[in-house]
Write an enzyme that holds these catalytic residues in place. Sequence first.
Site, PDB file in Angstrom:
ATOM      1  N   ASP A   1      45.991  42.864  40.404  1.00 13.15           N
ATOM      2  CA  ASP A   1      45.110  42.890  41.593  1.00 13.15           C
ATOM      3  C   ASP A   1      44.864  44.676  41.552  1.00 13.15           C
ATOM      4  O   ASP A   1      45.346  45.379  40.815  1.00 13.15           O
ATOM      5  CB  ASP A   1      45.776  42.364  42.772  1.00 13.15           C
ATOM      6  CG  ASP A   1      44.525  42.093  43.834  1.00 13.15           C
ATOM      7  OD1 ASP A   1      43.813  42.883  44.092  1.00 13.15           O
ATOM      8  OD2 ASP A   1      44.347  40.651  44.051  1.00 13.15           O
TER       9      ASP A   1
ATOM     10  N   HIS B   1      34.016  32.819  42.346  1.00 17.30           N
ATOM     11  CA  HIS B   1      32.914  32.480  43.259  1.00 17.30           C
ATOM     12  C   HIS B   1      32.695  33.414  44.119  1.00 17.30           C
ATOM     13  O   HIS B   1      31.633  33.550  44.954  1.00 17.30           O
ATOM     14  CB  HIS B   1      33.622  31.368  44.145  1.00 17.30           C
ATOM     15  CG  HIS B   1      34.691  31.553  45.062  1.00 17.30           C
ATOM     16  ND1 HIS B   1      34.475  31.011  46.354  1.00 17.30           N
ATOM     17  CD2 HIS B   1      35.456  32.871  45.229  1.00 17.30           C
ATOM     18  CE1 HIS B   1      35.497  31.530  47.146  1.00 17.30           C
ATOM     19  NE2 HIS B   1      35.845  32.570  46.561  1.00 17.30           N
TER      20      HIS B   1
HETATM   21  C1  LIG Z   1      39.346  35.933  47.377  1.00 16.10           C
HETATM   22  S1  LIG Z   1      40.634  36.834  46.697  1.00 16.10           S
HETATM   23  C2  LIG Z   1      41.537  35.854  46.056  1.00 16.10           C
HETATM   24  C3  LIG Z   1      43.133  36.049  45.785  1.00 16.10           C
HETATM   25  C4  LIG Z   1      44.000  35.130  45.135  1.00 16.10           C
HETATM   26  N1  LIG Z   1      43.422  34.718  43.775  1.00 16.10           N
HETATM   27  C5  LIG Z   1      44.005  33.871  45.751  1.00 16.10           C
HETATM   28  O1  LIG Z   1      43.945  32.604  45.363  1.00 16.10           O
HETATM   29  O2  LIG Z   1      44.024  33.770  47.224  1.00 16.10           O
HETATM   30  C6  LIG Z   1      39.898  37.763  45.763  1.00 16.10           C
HETATM   31  C7  LIG Z   1      40.902  39.070  45.286  1.00 16.10           C
HETATM   32  O3  LIG Z   1      40.484  39.755  44.023  1.00 16.10           O
HETATM   33  C8  LIG Z   1      41.042  40.996  44.175  1.00 16.10           C
HETATM   34  N2  LIG Z   1      40.052  41.986  43.749  1.00 16.10           N
HETATM   35  C9  LIG Z   1      38.792  42.208  43.913  1.00 16.10           C
HETATM   36  N3  LIG Z   1      38.128  43.148  43.184  1.00 16.10           N
HETATM   37  C10 LIG Z   1      39.186  43.225  42.101  1.00 16.10           C
HETATM   38  C11 LIG Z   1      39.052  43.945  40.743  1.00 16.10           C
HETATM   39  N4  LIG Z   1      38.028  44.598  40.459  1.00 16.10           N
HETATM   40  N5  LIG Z   1      40.313  43.847  40.004  1.00 16.10           N
HETATM   41  C12 LIG Z   1      41.228  43.203  40.273  1.00 16.10           C
HETATM   42  N6  LIG Z   1      41.449  42.603  41.439  1.00 16.10           N
HETATM   43  C13 LIG Z   1      40.215  42.516  42.399  1.00 16.10           C
HETATM   44  C14 LIG Z   1      40.960  41.252  45.762  1.00 16.10           C
HETATM   45  O4  LIG Z   1      41.868  42.340  46.057  1.00 16.10           O
HETATM   46  C15 LIG Z   1      41.781  39.661  46.071  1.00 16.10           C
HETATM   47  O5  LIG Z   1      42.757  39.926  46.158  1.00 16.10           O
END
Ligand SMILES: C[S@@+](CC[C@H](N)C(=O)[O-])C[C@H]1O[C@@H](n2cnc3c(N)ncnc32)[C@H](O)[C@@H]1O
Length: 519
Positions: A335, A383
């Site tokens: 993350d 999504h």
């Molecule tokens: C909607 S959440 C989903 C989190 C987790 N996969 C879950 O099932 O609850 C999206 C996640 O993507 C991470 N994220 C956003 N942009 C990112 C990036 N460029 N690289 C890595 N992680 C990222 C956010 O910090 C967040 O934890």
Amino acid sequence: MVKFKLSSLLPGSNAGTTEAKDVKQANRRSFSGLMTKPKGDETKQSIAEAETVMDPPSKMTQLASKISQETAKLEAYFKENNLPLPSFDVDADLDYHHKLPAHIKLARQEIIYATKELRDLTVGPRESVRWSTWEHLDVLALQTLNHFNIAKLFPIDSTITLGELQAKSRLDSVNLARLVRYAMTNNIFREVSPGVIAHTAASRCIAEDDDLQAWIGFNTEDIFPASAHVLQALEIYPQAVELTQTGFNFAFDTVEKEPMFVTFGKDPARAKRMGRAMASLTGGEGYEVRYISEGYDFSAIDAKEGVFVDVGGSHGFVCVDLARRYKNMRFVVQDLPKTVDSAPKPICEDPQVAARVELMAHDFFTEQPVKGADVYFFRWIMHNYSTPYAIKLLRNLVPALKPGAKVLINDHCLSEPGQENPWDEKLMRGMDLVMLALLNAQERTEEEFRELFTAADEGFVFKGVIRPAGSRMSIIEAVWKPDEVEGAAADKVTASEPINEEVMEQAPLEKPTEPKVEA
Ligand SMILES: C[S@@+](CC[C@H](N)C(=O)[O-])C[C@H]1O[C@@H](n2cnc3c(N)ncnc32)[C@H](O)[C@@H]1O
């Protein structure tokens, strides 16, 4: 519903017109046994009888009987098992649905759909439309009461006067009273006597459940303003694909500046609230993480101590759950640096689990650093992105993939309209609109997932979609070059080798790379 009368088939009526013929046909199909033409008094009697027989229960009556039947089943189950009956009282069971067996869960669902339909029919179309425009006021009351922590200001098992409550809060007496009283129309708090407030089961949830508070905060303070600005965004950017041209960007003055996740990355409290909100949703009905460990068989990967990479895995709760079930697999949770930093350490109290789950700062808009893993997993990631961005995420995996590597996407998979039960359909299509408001992103159908993989690289072979029973989310699977699995090429990194140490030790990224969508 048009109801045809048998009298319209008699001499003197408009028999012979096309309309009458159609009517005859309609009746003949339904009531073939009544077609012998009666005479005289018999005629009247037969008509009366026929009309009695042919008068099916109305839609409303059908719904009411369904509600009554299914409620009887639900209630019988509670009584047979000595469970408290559902109630709004403060001591009610807050999550009784977890305790129901499948057939009683089904009865509960039937009641939920039928009551909504019966209510809508009863209110009528014009009034339903008129007042549906006020649903944001439910959100407004919840937003303010949650923000000012009103539910926490008095003990669960006592009452408080509005005056005392006002003295403890930052709201003035008029605003406090009107917000609390509006919330009461949704069974949040109750007024036991004039000016005296008590908790209900719903206000108790808000008072006691910190993750639910975060869920309310994220939804009402981030998603709600973003939703209110979608119209403005669509007026100016009707194509709605870019991450910096969303309702969220208009609401928070970041148009053409930064995507939502970058804004959150600069604000640890807000990012933490979103993380807790996701944890709350993950505990919600139909979204439990167990659907991944129970719904997909990882035993072959576990047997060879395979590596599972959770891309954008937040605080790693999916990996922790999987590691509890699969005792040999190893896990990397990737993350953004701030999310990784705020993850609990150790990630889990069980040392056997914690030892196999590693956190790594990685920006998924850059090349995947963990090479040769067995599974690359994206839960609630695809999504978040419109198609050009989602394709980029998949392409960033390609240099790391060994033949046979699995790419699993855990998202909603939209069905054709009307295929889902009405409740699930509303929630899933609701999530689709939330994605629009925040990120110009979308939920997808199976065909759209297939196209996504095809567009990313022809080396991805789409395997299909699994929807574990009871889950709202699906597991969408593609395999990288499965035909090349035979022989030495199958394992660029053997499963029993440690994860590439160099990769694991890389310096955390300071800032996510903002993707540029290719034209
Ligand atoms: C909607 S959440 C989903 C989190 C987790 N996969 C879950 O099932 O609850 C999206 C996640 O993507 C991470 N994220 C956003 N942009 C990112 C990036 N460029 N690289 C890595 N992680 C990222 C956010 O910090 C967040 O934890």
